[in-house]
Write an enzyme that holds these catalytic residues in place. Structure first.
Site, mmCIF file in Angstrom:
data_model
loop_
_atom_site.group_PDB
_atom_site.id
_atom_site.type_symbol
_atom_site.label_atom_id
_atom_site.label_comp_id
_atom_site.label_asym_id
_atom_site.label_seq_id
_atom_site.Cartn_x
_atom_site.Cartn_y
_atom_site.Cartn_z
ATOM 1 N N CYS A 1 4.586 -3.540 -89.551
ATOM 2 C CA CYS A 1 4.492 -3.833 -88.126
ATOM 3 C C CYS A 1 5.877 -3.793 -87.474
ATOM 4 O O CYS A 1 6.490 -2.738 -87.376
ATOM 5 C CB CYS A 1 3.782 -5.167 -87.919
ATOM 6 S SG CYS A 1 3.152 -5.424 -86.248
ATOM 7 N N HIS B 1 -1.362 -4.840 -91.422
ATOM 8 C CA HIS B 1 -1.181 -6.067 -92.189
ATOM 9 C C HIS B 1 -2.276 -6.142 -93.259
ATOM 10 O O HIS B 1 -3.392 -5.657 -93.056
ATOM 11 C CB HIS B 1 -1.285 -7.288 -91.287
ATOM 12 C CG HIS B 1 -0.246 -7.333 -90.214
ATOM 13 N ND1 HIS B 1 1.033 -7.769 -90.436
ATOM 14 C CD2 HIS B 1 -0.312 -6.990 -88.896
ATOM 15 C CE1 HIS B 1 1.725 -7.700 -89.307
ATOM 16 N NE2 HIS B 1 0.933 -7.241 -88.361
#
Length: 485
Positions: free
Chosen positions: A334, A434
């Protein structure tokens, strides 16, 4: 103890302070009631955490409520988290209501929102769950006796007052003064008549040492102590906030995590503990530990601009450049993925004050921010040819910004969409997904270490059961079950 008028069944878990054990007790009650055949839903009316997860439908809820839903064997729902605050420093907090971001609010703006809308949001969410489940186990936040916040406290006893349902008060003996904390909380909090039981948590010594104190506190309050929970050591479960990740449960200096100040989604590293590999935190104070690392992870960030500056100012960037030269595998997730690129731009200056910053330049990609927040659960298969078999997995995306990659190698295929980037030598990897570390094949590739043949979800539930079994062994469970009937 259902509300006699509406038939709604709610039991609330309150604490004398933050980290008293509310989340764990709520989890254990959810698991116990689920085993007994009840349809159970966890609920938290207000939470403050940077550790969240995207669920089906593009909604975002705290990891703690996700874990409680997992323990209850029920799919996580946006209504399980009425209001979530994600702090953004001096700028205020991002406010997420029923899984959707309402943008960043200052503390004054948030309090005005809470006074005007908080109770309705909480009640609507609770009603939604009560109409679909046999029991709702509601977790409080902080302490119900914060006298400076009572005009806007929708997180604690307010939930029990909606239908006059019972609450349990948890005190942490490890902090000291547990009897004073229980008694003082009962004296100050509103509607203490709804508290139907007390719990003493994290006991390390002989429970018999508390007998006299329990007799007195029960006499003083008129409320029974339902049990004394021992401190359960060595059973790691995903945590709620950064404090749960300050110390590693399992050290492995070959796998280093860059712990910058605005790190978020801490639970991305949970699989390294669950699979028994471990990892090592590195910050400005111990950057030389990167010299022996074989795998370096740049995690998610709540503020990429300030965390990238931290990496540069602390000298970590030089260590990363040295690691790159000696062939270390570097993985960005991310915000960490965005840092690995060349440029991060923000034309509207929502996230980056200057509108444009340079990244580390390890991958040939750029990121452009917009106002839109991307939140989604995903299913993928590993497309990168260096990982044989194209193993599948599940994860989620929570981020601002779109990545434009010029790298020829991609990491994932998500429903035909290529995602992530891999350097030509396979040593630099980035993704917005994630949960990627739950994939054993991926962990094996980036670390070279043997990963046990363990199903992640099954191992997680095994740990939940250890906590639950300890709870059952030390509590008056028949009393608790009577409270929800």
């Amino acid at each position: 103890m259902k509300d006699p008028v509406t038939g709604k069944s709610v039991i609330q878990v309150l604490g004398t302070s933050s980290n008293a054990g509310k989340s764990t007790v709520t989890l254990a009650i959810c698991r116990f009631l689920s085993r007994k055949g009840y349809r159970v839903a966890p609920f938290k009316s207000m939470n403050m955490s940077l550790n969240s997860v995207a669920i089906e439908g593009g909604y975002e809820i705290p990891r703690s409520q996700w874990l409680q839903a997992f323990a209850a064997s029920t799919p996580p729902l946006k209504e399980m988290s009425a209001i979530l605050l994600k702090p953004e420093g001096k700028n205020g907090s991002q406010v997420i209501v029923n899984g959707k971001s309402m943008g960043v609010m200052s503390i004054d703006e948030y309090y005005r929102y809470l006074v005007g809308n908080g109770k309705k949001v909480v009640k609507d969410s609770l009603d939604f769950l009560c109409d679909r489940f046999d029991v709702v186990v509601a977790e409080g936040a902080g302490s119900p006796a914060e006298i400076n916040l009572m005009d806007r406290d929708v997180a604690n006893i307010y939930v029990s007052t909606i239908y006059n349902t019972p609450a349990i008060l948890v005190g942490d003996i490890e902090r000291g003064g547990v009897f004073a904390s229980l008694f003082g909380t009962m004296e100050i909090m509103p509607r203490s008549d709804l508290v139907k039981g007390m719990v003493i948590n994290k006991m390390r010594g002989s429970k018999s040492l508390l007998n006299d104190g329990i007799e007195k506190i029960e006499r003083m309050t008129g409320i029974p102590v339902l049990g004394i929970l021992p401190y359960v050591d060595g059973v790691f479960l995903p945590g709620e906030d950064s404090q749960d990740y300050d110390c590693n449960k399992l050290e492995n200096r070959k796998i280093c995590l860059i712990r910058y100040p605005k790190m978020e989604n801490y639970s991305d590293t949970d699989p390294f503990i669950i699979y028994g590999l471990g990892y090592h935190n590195v910050s400005a104070s111990n950057i030389n530990d990167l010299d022996i690392a074989e795998t370096i992870i740049l995690p998610g960030s709540k503020n990429v601009e300030s965390d990238l500056k931290y990496i540069i100012d602390s000298g970590i960037v030089e260590k990363l450049n040295f690691a790159r030269k000696r062939g270390v595998t570097i993985v960005g997730i991310c915000g960490g993925y965005q840092m690995l690129g060349k440029i991060i731009s923000d034309p509207e200056k929502n996230q980056i004050r200057s509108g444009r910053i340079e990244g580390l330049g390890f991958l040939d990609l750029t990121t452009e921010y917009s106002r839109e927040k991307i939140v989604d659960s995903v299913e993928y298969y590993l497309e990168y040819w260096g990982i044989p078999g194209s193993p599948k997995g599940k994860g989620y995306e929570i981020h601002y910004g779109t990545v434009f990659s010029n790298e020829k190698l991609h990491l994932l295929n998500i429903g035909g969409r290529r995602e992530g980037a891999v350097s030509p030598d396979g040593k630099i990897i980035g993704t917005n997904v994630h949960g990627i570390f739950e994939n054993r094949d991926f962990i094996h590739y980036i670390t070279g270490e043997k990963v046990p043949d363990v199903n992640y979800s099954e191992e997680l539930m095994r740990r939940v059961d250890i906590i639950t079994n300890s709870f059952i062994e030390n509590m008056d469970m028949s009393y608790i079950e009577r409270l929800v009937k």
